[in-house]
Design an enzyme around this catalytic site. Structure first.
Site, short mmCIF file in Angstrom:
data_model
loop_
_atom_site.label_atom_id
_atom_site.label_comp_id
_atom_site.label_asym_id
_atom_site.label_seq_id
_atom_site.Cartn_x
_atom_site.Cartn_y
_atom_site.Cartn_z
CB SER A 95 -4.59 6.28 23.02
OG SER A 95 -3.81 7.38 22.62
CG HIS B 93 -6.78 2.79 22.16
ND1 HIS B 93 -6.19 1.94 23.07
CD2 HIS B 93 -5.77 3.56 21.69
CE1 HIS B 93 -4.91 2.19 23.17
NE2 HIS B 93 -4.62 3.18 22.34
CE LYS C 281 -2.87 0.84 20.21
NZ LYS C 281 -3.02 2.13 19.57
C1 LIG Z 1 -1.97 2.79 18.83
C2 LIG Z 1 -2.55 3.76 17.91
C3 LIG Z 1 -2.14 3.81 16.57
C4 LIG Z 1 -1.02 2.96 16.06
O1 LIG Z 1 -1.41 1.63 15.86
P1 LIG Z 1 -0.26 0.56 15.61
O2 LIG Z 1 -0.96 -0.57 14.96
O3 LIG Z 1 0.31 0.21 16.95
O4 LIG Z 1 0.74 1.21 14.73
C5 LIG Z 1 -2.77 4.69 15.73
N1 LIG Z 1 -3.73 5.52 16.18
C6 LIG Z 1 -4.15 5.51 17.45
C7 LIG Z 1 -5.24 6.42 17.88
C8 LIG Z 1 -3.55 4.64 18.36
O5 LIG Z 1 -3.95 4.64 19.63
#
Ligand SMILES: *Cc1c(COP(=O)(O)O)cnc(C)c1O
Length: 392
Positions: free
Chosen positions: A181, A209, A240
């Site tokens: 990310s 992502h 996301k």
């Molecule tokens: C954003 C993210 C998460 C968390 O996801 P949420 O639904 O916002 O809790 C988990 N793993 C990775 C790699 C992320 O980038």
């Protein structure tokens, strides 16, 4: 001396190092533009890759579900929190992703915590990419398994680590982010899979992502590499690109069945609400209907990254719409972000501990909701501030 003095000192330390989070307040719906701290600005910060967070069809689906089911879940999934919408969503996601089954969680974070801790324990070992997301790291710690970090995106280093640990454990798990990310690079999944297969080790990818971004019409990293049925556990998020909230785990039926019995956030924390589940279902509908938004996202990302390179910025190793603008020291990144904001662009600085010391950056998140004028405005602001601060 008070027992809280150490906290004041820690917080002052963060401020001195340029690492103190000053949290901005959003006063509008998500989109290409946002009202931030009362000011109308171009939005370069959200994970709203496809612009779905305020899509009329998704908003409508949430409204309809609110009328029928109300707002609160009133229970955990395993007691009275599973509506027909939750079940529909899990079925639709499994079909969308070409997986045997899917279980949903409240977030990607809880999906990782619940999944890792349910699959390995004290007598086991986890091989984890050195740059994995905090929620993977926390899930690994929570499991009590021995954690062996291997060099980032390095299948040979993984294989070496597995050989070294041979005979010291009961079960093992290999876990990696799909898209990293902070840098936007993609895990070499086929090569990692070959290692997992060779040693017959459970293989898990967290595609937060990549969900809605990679693969055909946003079907994720497993689809991107054509590894259906080979990756045991694919964690994803609906917070996301899907534009809503929630986590998911796609994989083998028996793994999903086990998580319904032993995934602790599923059993001990309330379900996502019915309007959330309905909104996620509407997002799947939109993704299945057309690849238009995913295509536009990639088109925008390629254009923006190309222009940033022409201006002389270092955008790191990204292969995805995540566009890091590498600046080095955290105070410079913070100053850069403030100056961008004064020029009408909202792009946050990211520093330690989210990224390594000396690798502070502005992370630009490109979205299908941007049009060329938006990107042009962003590029102009980057050029102006970059020159002023002698970055370019
Ligand atoms: C954003 C993210 C998460 C968390 O996801 P949420 O639904 O916002 O809790 C988990 N793993 C990775 C790699 C992320 O980038």
């Amino acid at each position: 001396m008070s027992k809280l003095d150490w906290l004041t000192q820690e917080i002052d330390g963060l401020k001195e190092q340029g690492l103190y989070n000053r949290i901005r307040t959003i006063g509008s719906a998500q989109g290409a533009r946002l009202v931030v701290d009362g000011k109308d600005v171009l939005n370069f910060c959200s994970n709203n890759y496809l612009g779905l967070a305020n899509h009329p069809k998704i908003v409508e689906a949430a409204k309809d579900a609110t009328k029928k089911y109300g707002v609160g879940p009133a229970a955990v999934r395993s007691i009275a929190g599973t509506t027909d919408l939750h079940i529909d969503l899990e079925k639709r996601l499994a079909k969308f992703k070409g997986a045997e089954d899917v279980i949903t969680f409240q977030s990607g974070f809880t999906a990782n915590l619940g999944t890792i801790a349910a699959l390995v324990g004290k007598e086991d070992v986890i091989f984890s990419d050195r740059l994995n997301h905090a929620s993977i790291i926390d899930g690994c710690r929570l499991s009590g398994a021995k954690i062996i970090a291997y060099e980032h995106n390095d299948p040979a280093a993984l294989e070496e680590a597995i050989k070294q640990a041979a005979g010291t454990y009961r079960r093992a798990l290999i876990v990696t982010d799909g898209v990293f990310s902070m840098d936007g690079d993609i895990a070499p999944l086929p090569a990692l899979y070959e290692v997992a297969k060779k040693f017959d080790i459970l293989f898990m990818v967290d595609d937060a992502h990549g969900e809605g971004v990679l693969g055909k019409g946003g079907r994720g990293i497993v689809d991107h590499f054509g590894l259906h049925g080979k990756v045991d556990i694919e964690v994803g998020t609906m917070s996301k690109a899907f534009g809503v909230v929630g986590g998911m785990v796609a994989g083998d039926k028996v793994i999903v069945e086990w998580l319904r019995q032993r995934g602790r956030p599923f059993l001990f924390s309330s379900a996502v609400t019915a309007p959330d589940a309905a909104a996620c279902l509407a997002a799947v509908d939109l993704l299945e209907e057309s690849t238009e938004l995913v295509d536009k996202l990639w088109d925008n990302a390629k254009y923006f990254k190309g222009e940033m390179k022409k201006l002389g910025f270092d955008t790191g190793v990204s292969e995805t719409p995540i566009t890091p603008v590498m600046l080095g020291e955290a105070p410079l990144a913070q100053q850069f972000s403030r100056e961008l904001f004064e020029n009408g662009v909202f792009a946050m600085a990211i520093g330690f501990p989210t990224v390594a010391k000396g690798k502070a950056r502005i992370r630009v998140m490109i979205s299908a909701s941007h049009d060329r004028d938006d990107l042009g405005q962003g590029l102009e602001a980057f050029e102006k501030v970059g020159k002023k601060l002698a970055v370019i």
